[in-house]
Design a protein around this motif. Structure first.
Motif, mmCIF file in Angstrom:
data_model
loop_
_atom_site.group_PDB
_atom_site.id
_atom_site.type_symbol
_atom_site.label_atom_id
_atom_site.label_comp_id
_atom_site.label_asym_id
_atom_site.label_seq_id
_atom_site.Cartn_x
_atom_site.Cartn_y
_atom_site.Cartn_z
ATOM 1 N N LEU A 131 0.833 -1.205 0.000
ATOM 2 C CA LEU A 131 0.000 0.000 0.000
ATOM 3 C C LEU A 131 0.872 1.262 0.000
ATOM 4 O O LEU A 131 0.596 2.216 -0.745
ATOM 5 N N LEU A 132 1.895 1.283 0.816
ATOM 6 C CA LEU A 132 2.746 2.465 0.915
ATOM 7 C C LEU A 132 3.405 2.783 -0.425
ATOM 8 O O LEU A 132 3.260 3.893 -0.956
ATOM 9 N N PHE A 133 4.115 1.810 -0.973
ATOM 10 C CA PHE A 133 4.877 2.086 -2.195
ATOM 11 C C PHE A 133 3.974 2.167 -3.429
ATOM 12 O O PHE A 133 4.291 2.895 -4.376
ATOM 13 N N GLY A 134 2.859 1.449 -3.424
ATOM 14 C CA GLY A 134 1.919 1.573 -4.533
ATOM 15 C C GLY A 134 1.305 2.950 -4.607
ATOM 16 O O GLY A 134 1.087 3.502 -5.697
ATOM 17 N N LEU A 135 1.037 3.551 -3.452
ATOM 18 C CA LEU A 135 0.426 4.883 -3.419
ATOM 19 C C LEU A 135 1.419 5.986 -3.732
ATOM 20 O O LEU A 135 1.000 7.107 -4.068
ATOM 21 N N VAL A 136 2.715 5.717 -3.651
ATOM 22 C CA VAL A 136 3.704 6.726 -4.025
ATOM 23 C C VAL A 136 3.531 7.107 -5.500
ATOM 24 O O VAL A 136 3.469 8.292 -5.856
ATOM 25 N N LEU A 140 -0.924 -4.336 -10.547
ATOM 26 C CA LEU A 140 0.237 -3.449 -10.539
ATOM 27 C C LEU A 140 0.983 -3.503 -11.876
ATOM 28 O O LEU A 140 1.533 -2.483 -12.320
ATOM 29 N N ALA A 141 0.993 -4.662 -12.520
ATOM 30 C CA ALA A 141 1.603 -4.759 -13.851
ATOM 31 C C ALA A 141 0.840 -3.893 -14.849
ATOM 32 O O ALA A 141 1.438 -3.208 -15.694
ATOM 33 N N VAL A 180 6.942 0.501 -10.174
ATOM 34 C CA VAL A 180 5.713 -0.279 -9.987
ATOM 35 C C VAL A 180 5.867 -1.671 -10.592
ATOM 36 O O VAL A 180 5.317 -2.649 -10.063
ATOM 37 N N ALA A 181 6.606 -1.788 -11.693
ATOM 38 C CA ALA A 181 6.868 -3.113 -12.257
ATOM 39 C C ALA A 181 7.641 -3.975 -11.257
ATOM 40 O O ALA A 181 7.340 -5.163 -11.061
ATOM 41 N N MET A 182 8.630 -3.389 -10.608
ATOM 42 C CA MET A 182 9.376 -4.114 -9.573
ATOM 43 C C MET A 182 8.478 -4.443 -8.388
ATOM 44 O O MET A 182 8.568 -5.534 -7.809
ATOM 45 N N LEU A 183 7.592 -3.505 -8.032
ATOM 46 C CA LEU A 183 6.669 -3.746 -6.920
ATOM 47 C C LEU A 183 5.715 -4.887 -7.247
ATOM 48 O O LEU A 183 5.339 -5.664 -6.361
#
Length: 519
Positions: free
Chosen positions: A295-300, A359-360, A503-506
Motif C-alpha cells: 500500500l505504501l509504495f503503490g500509493l507513491v 500493478l503490472a 511499480v513493475a518491480m513492486l
C-alpha cells in the motif's frame, strides 16, 4: 474473526439480518449492506473535501486575502491533522466504541464545515481546517473498522472494503466537477457546506444500521503515546511536503530527524505498555507487514500521477477545472471496477497474484504517461491514468482487507488506522518525489529553450514552474509558453518512467513477498 458476546456493548442490539453459513461465520444481510451505504458517505465526503478546495482557493483568496504562508496552511492543515491523528483515533474507537467515535467525528466535521464556510478571517478558516482534519481522522478508521465487524465472511468483507475503498477516490474524482458547479452559483464557502447533508444522514441512520463495538479489555488511554505519535508523524509529513517545495534545506531535514527520533521512542514505549496505543506486535504478522508495504509504495506512484495528470489537463491542454474534472471520470470508473471486481476475482485467484497483476497493468499505464512527449493528447493521458487507477483500486481494496483481516477484532481500529496512515504518507511521498523530479527536469529543459535576456520577472516565472509561467500574459511570455509546456511534459515523462519501473518491480515483489505471507 467472530462476534463474541463480551466484545459488544450489551445495551446495543446487534443486527438481526445475518444467517449462519457452513463455515460458522455469519453472513451479512440487508441491514449490513444498508449500513455499508451509510459508511460510504463520509468516506466519499473526505475524498471530495480534498479536491473541492483547489477550485475554491482563488475566490477564497480574493475574499480573505491570506498571505502566501496562510494560503499554504489553509491547504495543508487538513492533511497534516488527518495523518497525525489517524493512529490515535483508530485506537480510541477500539476503546470507547467505533460507532460512538463515528457519531462524535461526524458531528465535529459538520460543525467545523459550517465554521469554515462562514469564516470571516483567514485565521478562523485555518482553525476550521485544523478541526476538519482532526474530525476527519475519526471517520476513516471508524468506518473501516465497523466494516470488519459487520462483514465476517472473508469474501463479503473483501467486497465491502472494495466498495468502501472506491468511494474515497470517487469523491476525489468528482470534486472538481461538483466544486465547479457550486462556485458558478454560490460563494466559496458553499464548497464546505456539502458536508452537512452527509453528516445528517450518518447521525440519523448510523444508530439504526450500525453495530457498536468496543475492545473487551481497553485499559488506560496513554496520552504520552498520543503526543509521541504526533511528534513522530507530523514532522515526517512536514519534511515530505516542505522538501518538495524548497528542497533538502536545514529545517525540513531537522524535522525528519526529529520525527524519526520520536518514532523510535514511540515504538520503544509501545513495547513496554500492557495496553499500547499501537500494538507493534502486529508487524510480526507477515501478511500485515507485506500488505502495508505494498500500500505504501503503490500509493507513491499514484500520488505523483494525481499531481501531474491534473496539471497536464489544466496547464498543458488548458482545460477548465470542471472539464478537467469530467475527464477524470473514466479513470475513477476504472477504480470502481477494480474495487468491486478485484475481491470477486480474489475468490478464485490468490489476492497476492490479483494485486501483482493489477500493478503490472499500472506499470503499463505509467509507460503511456511517459510517452506523452511523442503521443500527446487526452486519449493517452486518460488511458494511462485509468490503468494507474485500476491498480490503485485493486491494492486499496485487497491490501486494506488483508491488513484489517490479519489483525484480531479488538485491534481492527488500530489496523485500519495504520492502513490509512501509510496510504496518506504514500500519496504525500509521491507528490514530493515526483513533483520534485518533474521540476528538476522542467527547469533543465526550460533553461535550454528560453533566453536569460528576458525581463527578470518573466524569466523568474518560467524558471519556477509551468503554473507560474502560465500567469504571465505579456506578448513575450505568450510566445514562450509552448516551450514551457514541452519542458513540463519532459519532466512528467521522466517521472512516469521512474514510476513505471518502480511499480513493475513492486508487482514482482508483491507476488513473491505477499504470496509467501498468505500461503
Amino acid at each position: 474473526m467472530s462476534f463474541e458476546p463480551d466484545q459488544y456493548d450489551p445495551t446495543v442490539s446487534q443486527p438481526s439480518q445475518m444467517s449462519e453459513t457452513t463455515t460458522g461465520r455469519k453472513k451479512a444481510g440487508p441491514i449490513e449492506w444498508a449500513g455499508l451505504a451509510v459508511l460510504a458517505l463520509p468516506t466519499a465526503l473526505l475524498g471530495l473535501d480534498v479536491t473541492l478546495l483547489y477550485l475554491a482557493l482563488p475566490a477564497l483568496a480574493e475574499d480573505l486575502r491570506p498571505s502566501s504562508t496562510q494560503a499554504l496552511w489553509i491547504m495543508d492543515a487538513y492533511g497534516f491533522m488527518i495523518a497525525g491523528f489517524l493512529i490515535t483515533m483508530g485506537t480510541l474507537g477500539d476503546r470507547i466504541g467505533r460507532r460512538r467515535l463515528l457519531m462524535i467525528g461526524a458531528t465535529a466535521f459538520g460543525a467545523a464545515s459550517i465554521l469554515a464556510a462562514f469564516s470571516p478571517t483567514t485565521n478562523t478558516l485555518i482553525a476550521a481546517r485544523v478541526a476538519l482534519g482532526v474530525a476527519g481522522a475519526t471517520l476513516m478508521p471508524s468506518t473501516l473498522a465497523l466494516i470488519s465487524n459487520m462483514f465476517l465472511q472473508p469474501s463479503q468483507r473483501a467486497l465491502a472494503i472494495g466498495i468502501w475503498a472506491t468511494m474515497f477516490a470517487l469523491g476525489m474524482a468528482v470534486g472538481p466537477f461538483v466544486g465547479g458547479i457550486l462556485l458558478s452559483h454560490f460563494w466559496w464557502g458553499s464548497a464546505f457546506l456539502i458536508a452537512i447533508p452527509v453528516v445528517v444522514i450518518v447521525l440519523v441512520a448510523g444508530p439504526l444500521l450500525l453495530p457498536e463495538y468496543r475492545a473487551p479489555v481497553s485499559g488506560r488511554f496513554d496520552l504520552p503515546s498520543v503526543a509521541l505519535s504526533l511528534a513522530a508523524i507530523l514532522p515526517v509529513v512536514y519534511f515530505v511536503k516542505e522538501s518538495a517545495k524548497t528542497g533538502l534545506t536545514l529545517i525540513p531535514i531537522l524535522a525528519l530527524v526529529t520525527g524519526l527520533a520520536c518514532g523510535a521512542i514511540f515504538v520503544k514505549r509501545q513495547r513496554t505498555l500492557s495496553n499500547p496505543l499501537l500494538d507493534v506486535r502486529l508487524f510480526g504478522n507477515g501478511t500485515f507487514s507485506a500488505a502495508l508495504g505494498i500500500l505504501l509504495f503503490g500509493l507513491v506512484g499514484v500520488g505523483g500521477a494525481m499531481l501531474l495528470v491534473t496539471q497536464y489537463l489544466q496547464l498543458v491542454l488548458e482545460l477548465p477545472p470542471v472539464i478537467a474534472g469530467m475527464w477524470m471520470g473514466p479513470p475513477a470508473f476504472m477504480m470502481i471496477v477494480a474495487g468491486i471486481g478485484a475481491p470477486l476475482l480474489a475468490r478464485r485467484i490468490r489476492p497476492a497474484f490479483v494485486m501483482a497483476g493489477s500493478l503490472a497493468f499500472s506499470a503499463v499505464g505509467y509507460l503511456l504517461l511517459a510517452m506523452l512527449p511523442w503521443i500527446p493528447g487526452l486519449a493517452p493521458v486518460t488511458t494511462g491514468y485509468a490503468l494507474v487507477y485500476l491498480g490503485l483500486g485493486t491494492i486499496a481494496a485487497l491490501g486494506t482487507d488483508l491488513v484489517v483481516g490479519a489483525a484480531p477484532p479488538e485491534k481492527a481500529g488500530s489496523a485500519s488506522a495504520m492502513s490509512e496512515t501509510v496510504q496518506e504518507l504514500g500519496i504525500a511521498l509521491g507528490v514530493a518525489l515526483f513533483g520534485s523530479l518533474t521540476t528538476v527536469v522542467y527547469r533543465d529543459a526550460v533553461f535550454g529553450r528560453i533566453s536569460k535576456d528576458l525581463p527578470q520577472d518573466v524569466f523568474a516565472a518560467f524558471a519556477d514552474s509551468l503554473g507560474a509561467a502560465s500567469t504571465i500574459t505579456t506578448p513575450v511570455a505568450r510566445g514562450l509558453i509552448i516551450d514551457a509546456k514541452a519542458s513540463f511534459v519532459s519532466g512528467m515523462s521522466a517521472s512516469a518512467m521512474v514510476a513505471a519501473i518502480g511499480v513493475a518491480m513492486l508487482s514482482v515483489l508483491c507476488a513473491w513477498a505477499l504470496g509467501r505471507a498468505t500461503e
